[in-house]
Design a protein around this motif. Structure first.
Motif, short mmCIF file in Angstrom:
data_model
loop_
_atom_site.label_atom_id
_atom_site.label_comp_id
_atom_site.label_asym_id
_atom_site.label_seq_id
_atom_site.Cartn_x
_atom_site.Cartn_y
_atom_site.Cartn_z
N GLY A 167 96.74 -10.82 102.47
CA GLY A 167 97.29 -10.24 101.09
C GLY A 167 98.46 -10.64 100.61
O GLY A 167 98.76 -10.34 99.51
N SER A 168 99.22 -11.33 101.35
CA SER A 168 100.56 -11.97 100.94
C SER A 168 100.29 -13.41 100.32
O SER A 168 101.32 -14.12 99.89
CB SER A 168 101.59 -12.15 102.02
N SER A 211 105.61 -11.52 103.46
CA SER A 211 105.09 -11.23 104.45
C SER A 211 105.38 -9.58 104.64
O SER A 211 106.51 -9.37 104.72
CB SER A 211 105.50 -11.74 105.86
N LYS A 212 104.41 -8.53 104.57
CA LYS A 212 104.62 -7.31 104.71
C LYS A 212 105.52 -7.05 106.04
O LYS A 212 106.41 -6.56 105.98
CB LYS A 212 103.23 -6.41 104.80
N THR A 213 104.84 -7.59 107.06
CA THR A 213 105.53 -7.05 108.45
C THR A 213 106.55 -8.11 108.86
O THR A 213 107.45 -7.86 109.55
CB THR A 213 104.29 -7.50 109.55
N THR A 270 104.20 -12.09 111.05
CA THR A 270 102.65 -12.79 111.06
C THR A 270 103.16 -14.36 111.37
O THR A 270 103.83 -14.98 110.75
CB THR A 270 102.19 -12.72 109.57
N GLN A 327 88.73 -10.35 100.81
CA GLN A 327 89.58 -9.71 101.68
C GLN A 327 89.52 -8.19 101.36
O GLN A 327 89.70 -7.40 101.98
CB GLN A 327 90.97 -10.16 101.61
N GLU A 364 87.95 -6.49 104.26
CA GLU A 364 89.05 -5.88 105.23
C GLU A 364 88.98 -4.38 105.13
O GLU A 364 89.34 -3.96 105.94
CB GLU A 364 90.26 -6.71 105.15
O1 F6P Z 1 95.82 -10.16 109.65
C1 F6P Z 1 95.46 -9.35 108.66
C2 F6P Z 1 96.61 -8.92 107.63
O2 F6P Z 1 97.21 -7.93 108.35
C3 F6P Z 1 96.27 -8.57 106.51
O3 F6P Z 1 95.89 -7.22 106.36
C4 F6P Z 1 97.51 -9.13 105.74
O4 F6P Z 1 97.24 -8.89 104.44
C5 F6P Z 1 97.92 -10.26 106.35
O5 F6P Z 1 97.49 -10.21 107.56
C6 F6P Z 1 99.25 -10.69 106.24
O6 F6P Z 1 100.33 -9.78 106.78
P1 F6P Z 1 101.75 -9.91 106.42
O7 F6P Z 1 101.91 -9.84 104.91
O8 F6P Z 1 102.25 -8.94 107.24
O9 F6P Z 1 102.23 -11.33 106.68
#
Ligand code: F6P
Length: 546
Positions: free
Chosen positions: A154-155, A205-207, A210, A349, A353
């Motif tokens: 999604g990013s 990256s949301k988290t 990654t 996705q 997903e």
């Molecule tokens: O692994 C799947 C996922 O968590 C997706 O849902 C998300 O869009 C992608 O990885 C990227 O995650 P992030 O934006 O945290 O890097």
């Protein structure tokens, strides 16, 4: 039997399917000349023609009954008002707040999120304006000419798809690149074409945990520092978009170049948030806001239109009709516009997903199919590649056709060719060609006897293959925003009927966990953990041959 499959509405559809199955759409169109008017909806400049589906008025009544039985209208409201409908992660799903143009407050955890949304939009405007006008320059004082988004899922897919779709609005002097694959080739081939002095990286990256994105980000940073010979250069050449501000600070991103979003935005629903920064940089903030406006227009329609005139509702229910009653397993998306060439990849996705789930909200294994496989390519190219299977293969593949009336590149000789093909394909898929028609054609070509009989079955098209057609004035930001929000809501409608959570994605975790164990084994830095014979064999093979 589950509550859903034993329900009155489901059983009524099952019985209705038995009645509809043998009826050919040719017959339906012959019987009802008003079919196009009855089964199409106009919203702004968007026309949704769903008349080439294996439905009649009764089907729509029964499908909307199913939606009502699932409590769809109250679920829509629960989403819009910020209830924690993503219950496995204890989060709201408030992507609609990101494009809320109404001035209404939207609450998450008792707090109005709109001031934060506006604040970040203003920050994006400020930064994108500065980069686009040349006020923000690189470490050596040169203007930024290339932006590189480092993100995945999604990013990556949303902003990439939108930047491709809105290319006609971009500045010729600013190029956008997207690096997602952790295979070093993606980054390396991109960097080969770039000058560090004029390149801006955005770590999306949301988290901010990654592996693929952070590995690419570290390598990009090393490349920049090596090229410019100074660690200080990072401050001018790196921006970050994340919900994890602690991690962006730890990575060393200048806090002024950090754009925040929130855990109530799902990754695949995030292009409307700061994850859209590459879009704002590429086409300008005004166009990004027009995209948000298109999403908002679809939101208002989704929230207020009656179910049988509601585009995302109809689209979702038609998908359920083919998936659960006709047994269709995949759904093709076929834009007749080259600018939409990443649209199907983005939808993959979004849909797979979200609705690729096997247990319902109560944790019970479902006894019905959920998310379909989504795939597609620009239509004209597909015609010369895979359309054969859609026309004459053994499987039913419902397909969505998209086409603008006007091209941004109106070469006179090309005019109306994409549309002619688009209309012809949906017509061919619907009417097919009977044995009699095929025979008459072969006779007219001078064929007869055994030769004719041998060729005849190969020339027959069963037809009766369902399609939706979306026509719009042109692929402008507003229209694109409408189309994206339409599919987001389609996914939601289906999830409500299937009683599944479309906003989590636990299914991607197991592979990540196992890769975390295998990587040190391959690098020789970890203890070998027990694997099945195949995986152990592959690891051994790597060590023997690397
Ligand atoms: O692994 C799947 C996922 O968590 C997706 O849902 C998300 O869009 C992608 O990885 C990227 O995650 P992030 O934006 O945290 O890097």
């Amino acid at each position: 039997m589950s509550k859903l499959t034993s329900s009155h509405a489901w059983q009524a559809l099952k019985a209705h399917h038995i009645a509809i199955e043998p009826v050919h759409m040719r017959q339906m169109f012959r019987d009802d000349p008003a079919r196009f008017d009855k089964f199409s909806v106009q919203l702004g400049s968007l026309l949704f023609d769903y008349s080439k589906n294996r439905i009649n008025a009764e089907t729509i009544k029964l499908l909307t009954n199913l939606a009502r039985q699932s409590g769809l209208q109250s679920q829509i409201e629960r989403m819009f008002v910020g209830e924690k409908i993503n219950f496995t992660e204890q989060r709201a799903a408030l992507h609609t707040a990101l494009r809320n143009r109404s001035g209404r407050a939207v609450y998450s955890n008792g707090k109005d999120v709109m001031p934060d949304v506006q604040r970040v939009l203003e920050l994006i405007r400020g930064f994108s304006d500065k980069v686009r006008t040349g006020e923000h320059v690189g470490h050596t004082g040169k203007r930024i000419t290339d932006i590189v988004n480092l993100g995945i899922g999604g990013s990556d897919l949303g902003p990439l798809m939108v930047c491709e779709a809105l290319k006609p609005y971009s500045l010729p002097a600013l190029h956008a690149h997207f690096v997602s694959n952790v295979d070093g080739t993606h980054l390396s081939e991109t960097l080969k074409r770039l000058d560090a002095e004029t390149t801006l990286f955005i770590i999306s990256s949301k988290t901010f945990t990654t592996q693929e994105t952070l590995t690419n980000a570290r390598s990009a940073r090393a490349w920049l520092v090596e090229k410019l010979g100074n660690e200080q250069a990072v401050a001018k050449h790196f921006a970050a978009v994340s919900t994890n501000l602690e991690a962006t600070a730890k990575f060393g991103i200048n806090p002024q170049n950090v754009f925040e979003f929130w855990d109530w935005v799902g990754g695949r629903y995030s292009l409307w948030s700061a994850i859209g920064l590459p879009i704002a940089l590429f086409v300008g903030m005004d166009k990004f806001e027009e995209l948000l406006g298109g999403g908002y227009a679809m939101d208002e329609h989704f929230r207020s239109a009656p179910l049988d005139k509601n585009i995302p509702v109809l689209l979702g229910l038609l998908g359920i009709w083919y998936n659960n009653f006709f047994g269709a397993a995949s759904n093709a998306v076929l834009p007749y516009d080259q600018y939409m060439h990443r649209f199907a990849a983005y939808l993959q996705q979004l849909e797979m997903e979200s609705n690729g789930k096997r247990v319902d909200r109560d944790g019970n294994t479902v006894d019905y199919n959920t998310g379909m496989v989504v795939w597609g390519e620009p239509g004209t190219n597909g015609q010369h590649a895979f359309f054969q299977l859609i026309h004459q293969g053994t499987r039913m593949i419902p397909a969505d056709f998209h086409a603008p009336l006007h091209s941004y590149n109106p070469f006179e000789e090309h005019r109306a060719i994409p549309l002619a093909n688009c209309f012809a394909q949906t017509e061919a898929l619907m009417v097919g060609k009977t044995e009699e028609e095929a025979r008459a054609e072969l006779v007219a070509q001078g064929l007869q006897g055994e030769a004719l009989e041998a060729l005849l079955p190969h020339k027959v098209f069963p037809g009766n293959r369902p399609t939706n057609t979306f026509l719009f004035e042109r692929l402008d930001p507003h229209t694109l925003g409408m189309l994206i929000a339409m599919y987001e809501h389609k996914v939601f409608v289906q999830s409500v009927v299937w009683n599944i959570n479309p906003f989590d994605q636990w299914g991607v975790e197991l592979g990540k966990q196992l890769a975390g164990k295998i990587l040190p084994e391959l690098r020789g830095t970890g203890i070998a953990s027990p694997h099945d014979a195949s995986t152990s064999g592959l690891i051994d093979y790597y060590h023997k041959h690397y």
